[in-house]
Scaffold this motif. Structure first.
Motif, PDB file in Angstrom:
ATOM      1  N   LEU A 174      15.617   8.081  62.531  1.00 50.81           N
ATOM      2  CA  LEU A 174      15.287   6.360  62.946  1.00 50.81           C
ATOM      3  C   LEU A 174      16.619   5.701  62.791  1.00 50.81           C
ATOM      4  N   ARG A 175      17.316   6.180  61.990  1.00 54.44           N
ATOM      5  CA  ARG A 175      18.707   5.519  61.917  1.00 54.44           C
ATOM      6  C   ARG A 175      19.701   5.614  63.201  1.00 54.44           C
ATOM      7  N   ILE A 176      19.624   6.842  63.706  1.00 56.63           N
ATOM      8  CA  ILE A 176      20.597   6.949  64.896  1.00 56.63           C
ATOM      9  C   ILE A 176      19.851   6.326  66.080  1.00 56.63           C
ATOM     10  N   THR A 177      18.704   6.238  66.333  1.00 53.64           N
ATOM     11  CA  THR A 177      17.821   6.016  67.506  1.00 53.64           C
ATOM     12  C   THR A 177      17.363   4.546  67.413  1.00 53.64           C
ATOM     13  N   GLY A 178      17.214   4.014  66.188  1.00 53.74           N
ATOM     14  CA  GLY A 178      16.819   2.531  66.173  1.00 53.74           C
ATOM     15  C   GLY A 178      15.290   2.502  66.324  1.00 53.74           C
ATOM     16  N   HIS A 179      14.639   3.860  66.470  1.00 53.57           N
ATOM     17  CA  HIS A 179      13.171   3.851  66.555  1.00 53.57           C
ATOM     18  C   HIS A 179      12.431   3.232  65.241  1.00 53.57           C
ATOM     19  N   ASP A 180      11.166   2.916  65.313  1.00 56.98           N
ATOM     20  CA  ASP A 180      10.685   2.533  64.257  1.00 56.98           C
ATOM     21  C   ASP A 180       9.327   3.734  63.882  1.00 56.98           C
ATOM     22  N   TYR A 181       9.049   3.767  62.688  1.00 53.78           N
ATOM     23  CA  TYR A 181       8.291   5.091  62.346  1.00 53.78           C
ATOM     24  C   TYR A 181       7.080   4.740  62.723  1.00 53.78           C
ATOM     25  N   ALA A 182       6.607   3.658  62.867  1.00 50.19           N
ATOM     26  CA  ALA A 182       5.180   2.993  63.236  1.00 50.19           C
ATOM     27  C   ALA A 182       5.026   3.794  64.660  1.00 50.19           C
ATOM     28  N   ALA A 183       5.934   3.793  65.345  1.00 48.82           N
ATOM     29  CA  ALA A 183       5.744   4.462  66.668  1.00 48.82           C
ATOM     30  C   ALA A 183       5.458   6.000  66.611  1.00 48.82           C
ATOM     31  N   ILE A 184       6.181   6.743  65.856  1.00 52.55           N
ATOM     32  CA  ILE A 184       5.964   8.061  65.809  1.00 52.55           C
ATOM     33  C   ILE A 184       4.586   8.240  64.931  1.00 52.55           C
TER      34      ILE A 184
END
Length: 269
Positions: A223-233
């Protein structure tokens, strides 16, 4: 095959050593030819993109069995390293996350089948679920965002080897899709993947503690390196768990998967 040295065995294939730094992955006699072809196609794509993966050399047939020839990687799997040196879990969790993110950086729009199509097929064939539950899960999945990134489909520590560099193995489930769904698959495997039959209870407890730590550190870094949100996962856990039911996993794991699925369905009501 008596002249070939058997160096590994799995549920779908046996691995034999060949000359000149190559191995042959020889599949069971009843294994679908289209699945073998899919592994070759995705392996070739991954290698052509510069992903650190064994070079695929092409198909072969031996004593009535189909196989693929690959570059041999001399090194331990990430799982083997973690088992021997559990104190390195944070280091290798970060490595795992970075390699996964590198894979997801590539476009793979030309690959078939697509992520959702594969999920639909597996969900429709999933045991232990009612037809109504399957229909609800498919309708839910239809609303999830599509993607065209390269996804491994079975990314976990035993499919990554270290020989001075990371090498990603086993691209049979590779596809074009949403990286969040690919990460959800890894989260499930790191959460409830079954231990071999006969594993002593204390070892199971320790292994689960290690997996939980690995999963948490892997997710944090990804999540840190991609900037994604865990909610999407998290949105992809439901269909991914349902699709996993079609695989040859122990009944104990299937019961855990069904529990996750029904909790997700109840929450979505």
């Amino acid at each position: 095959m008596n002249e070939l040295n058997l160096i590994g065995q799995g549920r779908t294939a046996d691995i034999f050593e060949l000359a000149e730094g190559r191995i042959i992955k020889l599949y069971k006699k009843d294994f679908p030819a289209e699945a073998i072809h899919q592994e070759l196609v995705v392996s070739q794509l991954a290698y052509s993109l510069g992903i650190r993966t064994p070079e695929p050399f092409g198909p072969v047939e031996l004593e009535g069995r189909n196989g693929l020839v690959f570059q041999r990687i001399l090194g331990p799997s990430l799982l083997a390293l973690l088992t021997k040196k559990p104190w390195t879990v944070n280091k290798y969790a970060k490595l795992l996350a970075n390699v996964h993110a590198e894979i997801h950086a590539f476009d793979a729009a030309e690959l078939n089948p697509k992520q959702k199509k594969r999920l639909y097929e597996n969900i429709e064939n999933a045991p232990l679920l009612t037809e109504q539950e399957k229909a609800r899960i498919i309708r839910y999945t239809e609303e999830l965002p599509d993607g065209n990134r390269l996804c491994h489909g079975d990314f976990h520590p035993d499919n990554v080897m270290l020989d001075g560099s990371c090498r990603v193995l086993d691209w049979m489930t590779g596809m074009s899709g949403n990286p969040a769904g690919d990460v959800a698959r890894s989260v499930i495997l790191l959460s409830i993947g079954s231990m071999p039959d006969g594993t002593p209870a204390p070892i199971k407890v320790l292994a689960q503690l290690l997996r939980n730590k690995l999963k948490a550190a892997y997710l944090k870094e990804y999540l840190r390196i991609t900037g994604h949100d865990y909610a999407a996962i998290e949105e992809w856990i439901l269909p991914t768990a349902a699709a996993r039911l079609t695989e040859g996993v122990p009944q104990e794991e299937k019961i855990k998967l069904v529990s996750i699925i029904r909790a997700k369905l109840a929450a979505a009501t």
